[in-house]
Write a protein that holds these residues in place. Sequence first.
Motif, PDB file in Angstrom:
ATOM      1  N   HIS A  97     -19.075   8.987  11.141  1.00  0.00           N
ATOM      2  CA  HIS A  97     -18.214  10.095  11.554  1.00  0.00           C
ATOM      3  C   HIS A  97     -16.918  10.134  10.758  1.00  0.00           C
ATOM      4  O   HIS A  97     -16.287  11.188  10.637  1.00  0.00           O
ATOM      5  N   TYR A  98     -16.501   8.971  10.255  1.00  0.00           N
ATOM      6  CA  TYR A  98     -15.119   8.839   9.798  1.00  0.00           C
ATOM      7  C   TYR A  98     -15.022   8.346   8.358  1.00  0.00           C
ATOM      8  O   TYR A  98     -15.927   7.696   7.838  1.00  0.00           O
ATOM      9  N   GLN A  99     -13.896   8.632   7.762  1.00  0.00           N
ATOM     10  CA  GLN A  99     -13.580   8.220   6.411  1.00  0.00           C
ATOM     11  C   GLN A  99     -13.338   6.718   6.300  1.00  0.00           C
ATOM     12  O   GLN A  99     -13.556   6.126   5.245  1.00  0.00           O
ATOM     13  N   ARG A 100     -12.934   6.058   7.384  1.00  0.00           N
ATOM     14  CA  ARG A 100     -12.367   4.707   7.275  1.00  0.00           C
ATOM     15  C   ARG A 100     -13.314   3.695   6.649  1.00  0.00           C
ATOM     16  O   ARG A 100     -12.865   2.851   5.862  1.00  0.00           O
ATOM     17  N   LEU A 101     -14.615   3.753   6.937  1.00  0.00           N
ATOM     18  CA  LEU A 101     -15.541   2.822   6.294  1.00  0.00           C
ATOM     19  C   LEU A 101     -15.601   3.075   4.796  1.00  0.00           C
ATOM     20  O   LEU A 101     -15.772   2.144   3.998  1.00  0.00           O
ATOM     21  N   LEU A 128     -12.809  16.285   4.868  1.00  0.00           N
ATOM     22  CA  LEU A 128     -13.321  16.359   6.238  1.00  0.00           C
ATOM     23  C   LEU A 128     -12.382  15.677   7.221  1.00  0.00           C
ATOM     24  O   LEU A 128     -12.192  16.148   8.340  1.00  0.00           O
ATOM     25  N   GLU A 129     -11.787  14.564   6.788  1.00  0.00           N
ATOM     26  CA  GLU A 129     -10.855  13.845   7.651  1.00  0.00           C
ATOM     27  C   GLU A 129      -9.642  14.720   7.971  1.00  0.00           C
ATOM     28  O   GLU A 129      -9.117  14.695   9.087  1.00  0.00           O
ATOM     29  N   LEU A 168     -33.673  -0.154   0.424  1.00  0.00           N
ATOM     30  CA  LEU A 168     -32.869   0.959   0.943  1.00  0.00           C
ATOM     31  C   LEU A 168     -32.373   0.596   2.330  1.00  0.00           C
ATOM     32  O   LEU A 168     -33.174   0.301   3.229  1.00  0.00           O
ATOM     33  N   ALA A 169     -31.060   0.616   2.527  1.00  0.00           N
ATOM     34  CA  ALA A 169     -30.463   0.369   3.836  1.00  0.00           C
ATOM     35  C   ALA A 169     -29.954   1.677   4.402  1.00  0.00           C
ATOM     36  O   ALA A 169     -29.167   2.377   3.758  1.00  0.00           O
ATOM     37  N   ILE A 170     -30.407   2.016   5.600  1.00  0.00           N
ATOM     38  CA  ILE A 170     -29.910   3.168   6.335  1.00  0.00           C
ATOM     39  C   ILE A 170     -29.031   2.616   7.444  1.00  0.00           C
ATOM     40  O   ILE A 170     -29.522   1.931   8.347  1.00  0.00           O
ATOM     41  N   LEU A 171     -27.743   2.858   7.369  1.00  0.00           N
ATOM     42  CA  LEU A 171     -26.786   2.257   8.292  1.00  0.00           C
ATOM     43  C   LEU A 171     -26.205   3.338   9.179  1.00  0.00           C
ATOM     44  O   LEU A 171     -25.410   4.165   8.748  1.00  0.00           O
ATOM     45  N   ASP A 172     -26.619   3.315  10.451  1.00  0.00           N
ATOM     46  CA  ASP A 172     -26.272   4.367  11.399  1.00  0.00           C
ATOM     47  C   ASP A 172     -24.975   4.017  12.125  1.00  0.00           C
ATOM     48  O   ASP A 172     -24.979   3.214  13.063  1.00  0.00           O
ATOM     49  N   GLU A 173     -23.881   4.618  11.679  1.00  0.00           N
ATOM     50  CA  GLU A 173     -22.557   4.419  12.281  1.00  0.00           C
ATOM     51  C   GLU A 173     -22.258   2.933  12.483  1.00  0.00           C
ATOM     52  O   GLU A 173     -21.840   2.506  13.564  1.00  0.00           O
ATOM     53  N   ILE A 219     -23.481  10.248   4.794  1.00  0.00           N
ATOM     54  CA  ILE A 219     -23.725  11.486   5.540  1.00  0.00           C
ATOM     55  C   ILE A 219     -22.740  11.549   6.688  1.00  0.00           C
ATOM     56  O   ILE A 219     -22.643  10.616   7.491  1.00  0.00           O
ATOM     57  N   MET A 220     -21.988  12.629   6.744  1.00  0.00           N
ATOM     58  CA  MET A 220     -21.015  12.859   7.802  1.00  0.00           C
ATOM     59  C   MET A 220     -21.361  14.173   8.498  1.00  0.00           C
ATOM     60  O   MET A 220     -22.095  14.995   7.950  1.00  0.00           O
TER      61      MET A 220
END
Length: 247
Positions: free
Chosen positions: A204-208, A237-238, A166-171, A32-33
């Motif tokens: 926020h970003y594509q890099r991950l 988006l990037e 289920l892992a929810i990974l916030d930024e 999610i971005m």
Amino acid sequence: MLTIENLHAEIDGKPILKGLSLSIGAGEIHAIMGPNGAGKSTLGYVLSGRPNYEVTEGSVTFDGQDLLALAPHERAAAGLFLGFQYPVEIPGVSNLQFLREALNAQRRARGEEPLSGGDFIKLARAQAAALGLDPEMLKRAVNVGFSGGEKKRAEMVQMGIIAPKLAILDETDSGLDIDALKAVGNGINTIMRQPDKAVLLITHYQRLLDYVQPDFVHVLAGGRIVRSGGPELALELEREGYREMAA
């Protein structure tokens, strides 16, 4: 595995989520971005049961259960894990102590036998080695004196030990240098890219996503999902930003 339908949520009377719907199947990784203030972190907090985040409408089903009816510790025992953007420090509590108590509390909730001290230490050391975290750091207080990258590696070790559904990974990529980013990406792929597990990456970003390729990418703006696509959407988006989607 996870079905969110028309979810509305607010904090301190301010609406944040405004009709969000999303479905995540077993074996899938979703990213999610979206722009700042869109509700990305709020979604993670609502799913994990953080206090003061009030659901006013909608439903969430997790692994056949009404997730919103469960207390936060019950959600964790059911297999939900929340990774923080800024992992907290817990002075006076060692990583080993914290992780063993967390794991065995969940095992007891599921009717499983707690791990012995010896078996737990073997598991913890194996997870630390797999993620490039010095095993000696497991003896230190939780996140105290850790660099940003060490905190995120430690959190990946925690995820590996807990082994959620289920892992929810916030930024989780926030503030990471390239080596730490690779380590975190490797951790997500190693631990969670399984046919019976799923991941919701908030970023926020594509890099991950260069290291953890998602099956689906969603844009969250104005409290709801406004667009979904494959990994190519993150690249778009990037290049172009969120302006038109957030309007």
